[in-house]
Enzyme design. Structure first.
Site, mmCIF file in Angstrom:
data_model
loop_
_atom_site.group_PDB
_atom_site.id
_atom_site.type_symbol
_atom_site.label_atom_id
_atom_site.label_comp_id
_atom_site.label_asym_id
_atom_site.label_seq_id
_atom_site.Cartn_x
_atom_site.Cartn_y
_atom_site.Cartn_z
ATOM 1 N N TYR A 172 1.029 -1.140 -0.074
ATOM 2 C CA TYR A 172 -0.011 0.246 -0.019
ATOM 3 C C TYR A 172 0.893 1.299 0.104
ATOM 4 O O TYR A 172 0.646 2.206 -0.822
ATOM 5 C CB TYR A 172 -1.135 0.056 1.205
ATOM 6 N N LYS A 176 1.255 4.322 -2.853
ATOM 7 C CA LYS A 176 1.133 5.632 -2.599
ATOM 8 C C LYS A 176 2.305 6.275 -3.058
ATOM 9 O O LYS A 176 2.114 7.582 -3.598
ATOM 10 C CB LYS A 176 0.740 5.892 -1.173
#
Length: 254
Positions: A172, A176
């Site tokens: 994750y 990002k």
């Protein structure tokens, strides 16, 4: 002569969580807006619209659902074509949709297909949506793109030890970092559009399961930073990764 269409705001992942709170903030603004509630499932989008209409405080604001799934190029294209035909432009694009882990494997995404699933939504879908939306954004007099990100995607912060979810959150975090890099690039290459990467902080939603629900802040408080970008209150930090929480605000290093 038909009345002009109020500023068109497209919010992805707006049927729940932070996205719903962002839609609610716009639906209760003193300014007129055309709020488009993006949702993977049309019926869930319609349910969200019903809730938002019951809370709406400005008769000059309209709220509608639009089906859009960032994991599907066809869905993105269809949604933008529909918006183009109905409204002719997008004034504010809020790329909020995202996933922490692969579907059904939030805390156990450890294989290549799992990582790909995360990047399909958080990176590839987000990039595709923004770039395909450029023609509609350029029909706005004040086009703005707000990408919801996380300080977990700051390479600077990670290198200094900011890894709150450890190895579990690495993919994750990496997704990002990738979309942050695109915001930085778009800022340099698309000078006629204003961009922000916005970190809402830890928000009390279903996004991270029980942890975020128990420890996060009110979604509407977190959503207000998006409104600030849309309404010109963050024009001094265009092109940066920004945060706003507990009465304080700032920019974090990429």
């Amino acid at each position: 002569m038909a009345a002009p269409i109020p500023p068109v705001v497209l919010i992805t992942g707006a049927n729940q969580g932070l996205g719903f709170a962002i839609a609610e903030i716009f639906s209760q603004s003193k300014q007129p807006y055309t709020v488009l509630v993006g949702a993977r499932d049309q019926s869930r989008g319609e349910e969200a619209v019903t809730k938002l209409l019951s809370k709406k405080t400005n008769d000059k604001i309209t709220v509608s659902a639009i089906q859009i799934n960032l994991a599907s190029s066809e869905s993105i294209t269809t949604a933008l074509e529909s918006i183009g035909k109905s409204y002719g432009r997008i004034d504010v694009l809020v790329n909020n949709a995202g996933i922490f882990g692969a579907p059904g494997k939030m805390w156990t995404s450890t294989t290549r297909p799992d990582w790909r699933a995360i990047f399909e939504v958080n990176v590839f879908g987000a990039i595709e949506l923004v770039e395909l939306a450029f023609p509609l954004l350029r029909k706005s007099s004040l086009p703005r793109v707000i990408v919801v990100t996380s300080n977990m995607g700051s390479i600077t912060k990670v290198s200094q030890g900011h890894v709150p979810c450890g190895a579990v959150g690495a993919y994750y975090s990496s997704s990002k970092a990738a979309i942050n890099a695109m915001v930085a690039n778009w800022t340099q290459l698309q000078k006629d559009i204003k961009f922000w990467a916005v970190c809402p902080g830890l928000v009390a939603t279903e996004f991270g399961g029980d942890f975020t629900k128990q420890h996060g802040r009110d979604p509407k408080d977190a959503a207000d930073i998006v409104r600030m970008c849309a309404e010109g209150e963050k024009d001094d930090v265009v092109g940066y990764a920004i945060w706003d929480q507990d009465g304080k605000s700032g920019v974090y290093e990429w």
